[in-house]
Design an enzyme around this catalytic site. Structure first.
Site, short mmCIF file in Angstrom:
data_model
loop_
_atom_site.label_atom_id
_atom_site.label_comp_id
_atom_site.label_asym_id
_atom_site.label_seq_id
_atom_site.Cartn_x
_atom_site.Cartn_y
_atom_site.Cartn_z
N LYS A 53 0.84 -1.20 0.00
CA LYS A 53 0.00 0.00 0.00
C LYS A 53 0.88 1.26 0.00
CE LYS A 53 -3.80 -2.43 2.24
NZ LYS A 53 -4.56 -2.75 3.45
N GLN A 97 -5.39 -1.05 9.62
CA GLN A 97 -5.17 -2.38 9.04
C GLN A 97 -5.84 -3.45 9.91
OE1 GLN A 97 -3.45 -2.95 6.06
NE2 GLN A 97 -4.12 -5.07 6.29
N ASP A 120 -11.23 2.57 3.19
CA ASP A 120 -11.49 1.13 3.07
C ASP A 120 -12.95 0.88 2.69
OD1 ASP A 120 -9.61 -0.86 3.19
OD2 ASP A 120 -9.48 -0.92 5.38
#
Ligand code: NDP
Length: 288
Positions: A53, A97, A120
């Protein structure tokens, strides 16, 4: 018949260079999209995803910050960190995360991120917007799948799409996106009786289970577009999907490999969501 292999790496590369140009022009207007990732603990898998990422973020020119905490921080502490980033104008995207250590409630954490910074796409507001057809931030893996199917020219409207898996991060949102594209959608899961009865009817087959090679060639309709989301690490160390690739590619019209299919596109869509968030937040400021 051998399927066309959908090259997620190539599609991502193209998309990243387009995003880099977009970021460049935003910077000329004084807007530098920023992404903050918060990691709790030292899971090697999470560290490796974050590395990917970060690489994508830097490649397209985003401001990037990684906050890495030990696995024993409290939920309250993590929520305070999220509050800080919610208020920090330099960061338009915040990603925590997952998975988090068991003592931290993931739902509390997702709820705490401002919906407009939820790159997200997991916040209930963004999920609600997806279901009701409003513009919001869409979960990266499903968004990337639709983009790949469109780039490959796979017709979705009027086609039967079968989604295997009903998780909040893949199965449910991809079913919604396919519905939005006017596909007829069937969702299957672990309690589905006679799974292969459904998969064999799929013009578009999306498999997001997490069981290595569960879907065989005989489960696939001739000419179908097969998207394998699964990422399973075999004892040998090899990464493999949920679809038995060598068999399925002889039946399918299109197929994604693992690795090199959905994975790179998921990461690219995180960068895409950060740019989208930056544009929406900055446009909102101008209106205010
Ligand atoms: P989850 O474990 O959250 O969900 C798995 C789903 O598969 C559940 O809905 C489950 O059903 C269903 N399922 C399990 N066993 C069967 C079975 N035998 N037959 C039919 N359905 C079954 O997983 P995720 O959605 O988070 O991830 C799925 C896979 O995709 C994993 O391998 C993950 O690593 C990978 N992944 C890859 C990404 C990428 O970027 N490439 C991104 C996200 C995930 P039930 O609901 O009934 O339990």
């Amino acid at each position: 018949m051998t399927a066309k292999i959908i090259n997620g790496k190539e599609i991502s590369k193209q998309k990243r260079s387009e995003l880099a140009l977009e970021v460049e022009s935003l910077k000329e207007k004084g807007i530098c999209p920023g992404l903050a990732i918060i990691l709790v603990g030292d899971s090697p898998a999470s560290l490796s995803y974050i590395k990917g990422k970060q690489k994508a973020a830097e490649e397209i020119g985003l401001l990037f910050k990684l906050e890495h905490f030990s696995g024993n921080i409290s939920e309250d502490f993590l929520l305070e960190v999220i509050d800080q980033y919610n208020q920090d104008d330099r960061f338009h995207g915040i990603l925590v995360q997952l998975p988090l250590p068991a003592h931290i409630n993931e739902l509390h954490v997702i709820d705490r991120i401002l919906p407009e910074k939820d790159v997200d796409g997991f916040h209930p507001i963004n999920v609600g917007k997806l279901v009701t057809g409003q513009e919001g931030l869409v979960s990266c893996t499903p968004a990337g799948i639709i983009e790949m199917l469109k780039i490959e020219g796979v017709q979705l409207s009027g086609k039967h799409a079968v989604v295997v898996g009903r998780s909040n991060i893949v199965g449910k949102p991809i079913a919604q996106l396919l519905l939005k594209e006017n596909a007829t959608v069937t969702t299957c899961h672990s309690k589905t009786a006679d799974l292969s009865y459904y998969t064999k009817q799929a013009d578009i087959l999306i498999v997001a289970i997490g069981r290595a090679n569960l879907i065989k060639g005989s489960d696939v309709k001739k000419g179908a577009a097969v998207i394998d989301v699964g990422m399973n690490r075999l004892d040998s160390g090899k990464l493999t999907g949920d679809v038995l690739f060598d068999e399925a590619k002889e039946q399918a019209g299109f197929i994604t490999p693992v690795p090199g299919g959905v994975g790179p596109m998921t990461i690219t869509m995180l960068a895409d969501n950060t740019v989208k968030a930056a544009k929406m937040i900055e446009a909102g400021k101008m209106k205010a």
